[in-house]
Design an enzyme around this catalytic site. Structure first.
Site, PDB file in Angstrom:
ATOM      1  N   GLN A 190      -8.085  29.498  79.555  1.00 37.37           N
ATOM      2  CA  GLN A 190      -9.490  29.585  79.155  1.00 37.37           C
ATOM      3  C   GLN A 190      -9.709  29.121  77.719  1.00 37.37           C
ATOM      4  OE1 GLN A 190     -10.430  33.705  80.049  1.00 37.37           O
ATOM      5  NE2 GLN A 190     -10.128  33.401  82.238  1.00 37.37           N
ATOM      6  N   HIS A 255      -9.414  34.977  77.925  1.00 36.42           N
ATOM      7  CA  HIS A 255     -10.340  35.857  77.202  1.00 36.42           C
ATOM      8  C   HIS A 255     -10.472  35.529  75.714  1.00 36.42           C
ATOM      9  CE1 HIS A 255      -9.368  38.990  80.586  1.00 36.42           C
ATOM     10  NE2 HIS A 255      -9.852  37.841  81.042  1.00 36.42           N
ATOM     11  N   GLU A 348     -20.756  43.025  82.764  1.00 37.98           N
ATOM     12  CA  GLU A 348     -21.743  43.854  82.066  1.00 37.98           C
ATOM     13  C   GLU A 348     -22.744  43.043  81.258  1.00 37.98           C
ATOM     14  OE1 GLU A 348     -19.650  46.472  79.421  1.00 37.98           O
ATOM     15  OE2 GLU A 348     -18.705  47.599  81.052  1.00 37.98           O
ATOM     16  N   TYR A 358     -18.066  49.631  73.118  1.00 28.51           N
ATOM     17  CA  TYR A 358     -18.555  49.316  74.457  1.00 28.51           C
ATOM     18  C   TYR A 358     -17.559  49.669  75.564  1.00 28.51           C
ATOM     19  CZ  TYR A 358     -22.707  48.109  72.170  1.00 28.51           C
ATOM     20  OH  TYR A 358     -23.855  48.267  71.440  1.00 28.51           O
ATOM     21  N   TYR A 369      -7.155  43.757  89.504  1.00 20.97           N
ATOM     22  CA  TYR A 369      -7.237  42.657  90.464  1.00 20.97           C
ATOM     23  C   TYR A 369      -6.476  42.957  91.747  1.00 20.97           C
ATOM     24  CZ  TYR A 369      -9.749  39.773  87.188  1.00 20.97           C
ATOM     25  OH  TYR A 369     -10.715  39.292  86.358  1.00 20.97           O
TER      26      TYR A 369
HETATM   27 CA   LIG Z   1     -18.431  48.258  78.658  1.00 18.75          CA
END
Ligand SMILES: [Ca+2]
Ligand code: HEC
Length: 486
Positions: A190, A255, A348, A358, A369
Site C-alpha cells: 500500500q 497502512h 469507521e 479513537y 481476517y
Molecule cells: Ca475507532
C-alpha cells in the site's frame, strides 16, 4: 395453525376495526407485493430502488441497526418527522412481518443478480434521490492514481502510487512527462506516492504538498510529508515538513494513510495508518495510527495536545486510528472528519478532535481476517465512538464535503468513495445519525473523491485507472434509476 389464526385475530383487534369483526373469520392475508406497488412504491420506487424515500437495496438503514425488528417498527410506527408515514393501522403485525421478509427477499434477489445499484456507463443518466447525474471520464493514461487536486488555473495534479506526479490541463489532456524532482518513494504493497494538496493560497505562495511512503533503513518505511513549488515541469524549493524518527519506521507494507488537509488557519493535518503494528496506534511515542497537525512550514503548533509531553511525537493531534485514508474538513464548521479501514468489518467515520483516542485496536466493530474475534469490546471509557461504521467493510478510501453549485441539494453532504465495494456514497450527517445513499457501484475502485473548481465531483479510479467526474444531467433521455439493474 391454531396459533396463527389467533395471532391474526389479535392483529385485527389492534386494527380498531370494531368488535364485530372479531367474531368473524380472519381477514384474508394481505399480498404484500401488491401493498408495495399500491402504497409504498410511490415513495420508495417500484423495485425498491429508492426515489424520494430511501432504497431498500443498498444495505444502509436509518432504522436502528437495520435488523428485522427495526424495519418492522419503522413500518408500524413510521418516522413521521422525516416523511415515513405509520402503517400500523393499514397493516397488522403479521402483514408487517411478511413485508419485512418481502423487502429482504427483493434485496437479496437484486444482490444476486448483481443489480440493485446503478453502474453508470458513458452517457447513461442516473436518477438518484435528489439529483440526476452522469459519470463521465475526464482522462485515462494514468497508472494507479492515488491523489488528485487542482491548481487555480484548473490544471490537475495527480499522484500515481508508483511514485510519479502527473499534470493534466483543464481539458483533461495529460502531460506525457511526469513532474521531475518528486522524492523517492517506497512503492510496495500500500506504500507509494500518496496524497497531493495545493495550498489554498497557491496563487500567492505556490506551495504544493505531498505525502508519501518514505524509505528508511533495513527496508522499512513511514509516511512523510514535503512541500515544493512547481517550476516548469519540476518541483523546486523542496522542503521536508514531516519525517518521523528513523527508529520508528516499520517494515510492513500496509497502512500508510494518508491524506493532507489545510484548515485555512495556518495548519496542515495529515493521517498515517498504524503500519500493520496495531499497538503502535495507542502510544503517542509512535507516529503511526495517528492524525497529525503541523504548521504549514512544518513547525509544531504550540497548542498541539502532546507538544509538552516528553517522548511524544509532537505533531500528533489524535490517536488510536487504524488506517485513515480519508480526511476532510467541514467547509463552514471547520470540524475534521476521517474515514478509516477497519479489519474485517468495522470501517469507521469519525469526528476527529484534539487529543482524543479513537480506540484501535482496543475497541472495534470488526474481527480478525481469519474470522476469530479481535476483541469483544466495541466501546471503552476514554475512547471515542465512530459516527457510523460499516459491517461488512466497504473499504473506505476518501471523503469530501460537496461545496459546489452544480448540485444544490447535495450542498454540505459528505461524499465517500470505497475500494472493495466500489461505491460512491452520499452521506447526510444529521443530529440523529448518518443517512446514506449509494449513488453508484461497480465501475472501478474509488481511490480519491475531490470537489472540482467547476462544481463537479472528481474521482480517481483504480481498475480501470482513470479520472472521471459526476456532472448534472437532465432526468429525461437515456435513464437508469439509481440502484436499479443496469
Ligand atoms: Ca475507532
Ligand atoms: C410518503 C412517502 C412514503 C411512503 C408512501 C412510504 N414510505 Fe417508507 N419511508 C419514507 C421515508 C421518507 C423514509 C425515510 C425516513 C427517514 O429517513 O427517517 C422511509 C423509510 C422506510 C423504511 C426504513 C428504511 C431504513 O432505511 O431504515 C422502511 C422499511 C419503509 N420506509 C417501508 C415502507 C413500506 C413497507 C411502505 C408501504 C407500506 C412505505 N415505506 C411507504 C417515505 C415513505
Amino acid at each position: 395453525m391454531l396459533l396463527r389464526i389467533s395471532a391474526s385475530i389479535v392483529g385485527l383487534g389492534a386494527l380498531a376495526a370494531g368488535p364485530l369483526l372479531l367474531a368473524q373469520a380472519p381477514a384474508p392475508k394481505k399480498d404484500v407485493a401488491k401493498v408495495w406497488t399500491d402504497v409504498c412504491a410511490s415513495c420508495h420506487g417500484a423495485s425498491m430502488q429508492g426515489a424520494q424515500a430511501p432504497s431498500m437495496l443498498d444495505d444502509t438503514w436509518v432504522s436502528g441497526n437495520g435488523d428485522d425488528a427495526a424495519l418492522a417498527s419503522t413500518i408500524k410506527n413510521g418516522r413521521v418527522p422525516t416523511g415515513m408515514p405509520a402503517f400500523g393501522t393499514l397493516l397488522n403485525d403479521e402483514d408487517i412481518r411478511a413485508m419485512v421478509v418481502y423487502i429482504r427477499e427483493t434485496a437479496g434477489k437484486a444482490k444476486a443478480a448483481g443489480a440493485g445499484y446503478a453502474a453508470p456507463a458513458a452517457n447513461v443518466v442516473v436518477q438518484s434521490e435528489k439529483h440526476a447525474f452522469k459519470l463521465e471520464t475526464v482522462l485515462e493514461g494514468v497508472t494507479a492514481p492515488w491523489g488528485l487536486d487542482f491548481l487555480p488555473d484548473g490544471r490537475m495534479l495527480i499522484t500515481e502510487k508508483g511514485g510519479a506526479l502527473r499534470i493534466a490541463d483543464a481539458k483533461g489532456v495529460l502531460a506525457a512527462e511526469p513532474v521531475q524532482g518528486v522524492p523517492a518513494v517506497w512503492s510496495k504493497g500500500q506504500g507509494g506516492l500518496l496524497d497531493v494538496a495545493v495550498h489554498p493560497d497557491y496563487a500567492k505562495n505556490g506551495w504544493i504538498y505531498l505525502s508519501y511512503s518514505d524509505p528508511g533503513e533495513n527496508d522499512s518505511a513511514m509516511t512523510a510529508v514535503i512541500r515544493a513549488k512547481l517550476n516548469g515541469n519540476a518541483l523546486v524549493e523542496v522542503q521536508q515538513l514531516f519525517k518521523a524518527p528513523a527508529a520508528t519506521y516499520r517494515t510492513a507494507n500496509v497502512h500508510f494513510g494518508s491524506r493532507l488537509v489545510f484548515d485555512g488557519k495556518g495548519h496542515v493535518f495529515f493521517s498515517i495508518g498504524e503500519r500493520g503494528q496495531q499497538d503502535d496506534a495507542q502510544t503517542v511515542t509512535r507516529p503511526n495510527g495517528k492524525v497529525h497537525r503541523i504548521n504549514e512550514d512544518g513547525s509544531i503548533p504550540t497548542d498541539n495536545p502532546f507538544a509538552d509531553k516528553a517522548d511524544a511525537i509532537k505533531s500528533i493531534w489524535s490517536y488510536g486510528h487504524r488506517n485513515p485514508q480519508g480526511l476532510t474538513m467541514h467547509p463552514t464548521t471547520g470540524a475534521l472528519y476521517d474515514v478509516e479501514h477497519g479489519p474485517r468489518g468495522g470501517d469507521e467515520l469519525n469526528l476527529v478532535e484534539k487529543g482524543k483516542n479513537y480506540g484501535w485496536p482496543v475497541i472495534t466493530y470488526g474481527m480478525n481476517y481469519n474470522g476469530t474475534p479481535m476483541t469483544d469490546k466495541t466501546a471503552a471509557p476514554g475512547m471515542e465512538q465512530p459516527l457510523t461504521y460499516w459491517v461488512p467493510s466497504i473499504a473506505v478510501s476518501s471523503i469530501g464535503f460537496y461545496t459546489g453549485g452544480k448540485f444544490p441539494a447535495w450542498k454540505g453532504n459528505l461524499f465517500l468513495g470505497s475500494l472493495a465495494a466500489q461505491e460512491l456514497r452520499r452521506l447526510e450527517l444529521t443530529p440523529t445519525g448518518v443517512k446514506q445513499e449509494v449513488l453508484f457501484k461497480n465501475v472501478g475502485r474509488l481511490r480519491d473523491v475531490v470537489m472540482g473548481p467547476d462544481g463537479a465531483i472528481y474521482i480517481a479510479f483504480n481498475q480501470p485507472d482513470r479520472i472521471a467526474r459526476i456532472v448534472p444531467a437532465s432526468a429525461t433521455g437515456t435513464s437508469a434509476a439509481a440502484n436499479q439493474a443496469r
